[in-house]
Write a protein that holds these residues in place. Sequence first.
Motif, PDB file in Angstrom:
ATOM      1  N   LYS B  56       0.848  -1.194   0.000  1.00 35.09           N
ATOM      2  CA  LYS B  56       0.000   0.000   0.000  1.00 35.09           C
ATOM      3  C   LYS B  56       0.883   1.243   0.000  1.00 35.09           C
ATOM      4  CE  LYS B  56      -3.404   2.337   2.989  1.00 35.09           C
ATOM      5  NZ  LYS B  56      -4.158   2.223   4.268  1.00 35.09           N
ATOM      6  N   ASN B  57       0.447   2.250  -0.759  1.00 34.06           N
ATOM      7  CA  ASN B  57       1.080   3.551  -0.703  1.00 34.06           C
ATOM      8  C   ASN B  57       0.000   4.608  -0.848  1.00 34.06           C
ATOM      9  OD1 ASN B  57       3.098   5.480  -0.529  1.00 34.06           O
ATOM     10  ND2 ASN B  57       3.436   5.518  -2.751  1.00 34.06           N
ATOM     11  N   GLU B  58       0.058   5.599   0.020  1.00 35.69           N
ATOM     12  CA  GLU B  58      -1.006   6.595   0.072  1.00 35.69           C
ATOM     13  C   GLU B  58      -0.428   7.989  -0.122  1.00 35.69           C
ATOM     14  OE1 GLU B  58      -3.216   6.077   3.634  1.00 35.69           O
ATOM     15  OE2 GLU B  58      -4.678   7.643   3.204  1.00 35.69           O
ATOM     16  N   ASP B  59      -1.152   8.808  -0.883  1.00 33.44           N
ATOM     17  CA  ASP B  59      -0.749  10.192  -1.085  1.00 33.44           C
ATOM     18  C   ASP B  59      -2.012  11.026  -1.219  1.00 33.44           C
ATOM     19  OD1 ASP B  59       1.310  11.985  -3.557  1.00 33.44           O
ATOM     20  OD2 ASP B  59       0.352  12.624  -1.699  1.00 33.44           O
ATOM     21  N   ARG B  61      -5.559  11.984  -1.487  1.00 36.09           N
ATOM     22  CA  ARG B  61      -6.781  11.268  -1.871  1.00 36.09           C
ATOM     23  C   ARG B  61      -6.503   9.982  -2.645  1.00 36.09           C
ATOM     24  NH1 ARG B  61      -9.821  13.381  -5.465  1.00 36.09           N
ATOM     25  NH2 ARG B  61      -8.292  14.848  -6.344  1.00 36.09           N
ATOM     26  N   THR B  63      -4.615   6.329  -3.210  1.00 36.93           N
ATOM     27  CA  THR B  63      -3.986   5.179  -2.572  1.00 36.93           C
ATOM     28  C   THR B  63      -3.839   4.076  -3.605  1.00 36.93           C
ATOM     29  OG1 THR B  63      -5.034   5.701  -0.446  1.00 36.93           O
ATOM     30  CG2 THR B  63      -4.121   3.494  -0.699  1.00 36.93           C
TER      31      THR B  63
END
Lengths: 114, 114
Positions: B56-59, B61, B63
């Motif tokens: 998982k990688n989130e930035d 809004r 993901t």
Amino acid sequence: DTGVSQNPRHKITKRGQNVTFRCDPISEHNRLYWYRQTLGQGPEFLTYFQNEAQLEKSRLLSDRFSAERPKGSFSTLEIQRTEQGDSAMYLCASSLGRGAYGYTFGSGTRLTVV
Amino acid sequence: DQQVKQNSPSLSVQEGRISILNCDYTNSMFDYFLWYKKYPAEGPTFLISISSIKDKNEDGRFTVFLNKSAKHLSLHIVPSQPGDSAVYFCAAPFYGGSQGNLIFGKGTKLSVKP
């Protein structure tokens, strides 16, 4: 530096004519790539340079296509004896190293062969 | 042989809801994946990436989720906004040649309706 610049934005040419496109990458980027995109497809790799050396060419790059990057700065892509099948968007991109954080693309040159 | 596949040509969602864009790949040697966004008449813009060692990688809004066993990744946009309407490309680096270039899927056109 405002990003990757491509000229011209649009080119209409008659079949059989030669065309040349120019790409100015981000100045500190050592890698420069050419891609081609046709309708309904993702960008397809054509060739790439590391500094002034052309390190890889796709099978899509026929003998009518040639690319240069003199002095490791701007690059040109020339298509000789254009055919209708060459009509596409030609995209240039640059990166620093492998580009694990993404390439920076230019806005492309739209080629129409009539 | 298309190594990166986006099987949904289009997706329509309501503003404020979640958009989920999917991508499948065949080569387990890919060591990272990227998502690009493309507006008409512009080049693709890098959006977010994920290493193959993460799931998982989130930035903000955006993901990206990676399921290596299924060779599947997805991009989630929450909440979706009308300005997110664009074509989204999934990409992975190809090392079959020399130093690598990106392989793109065919793209998914996202339409976010107000």
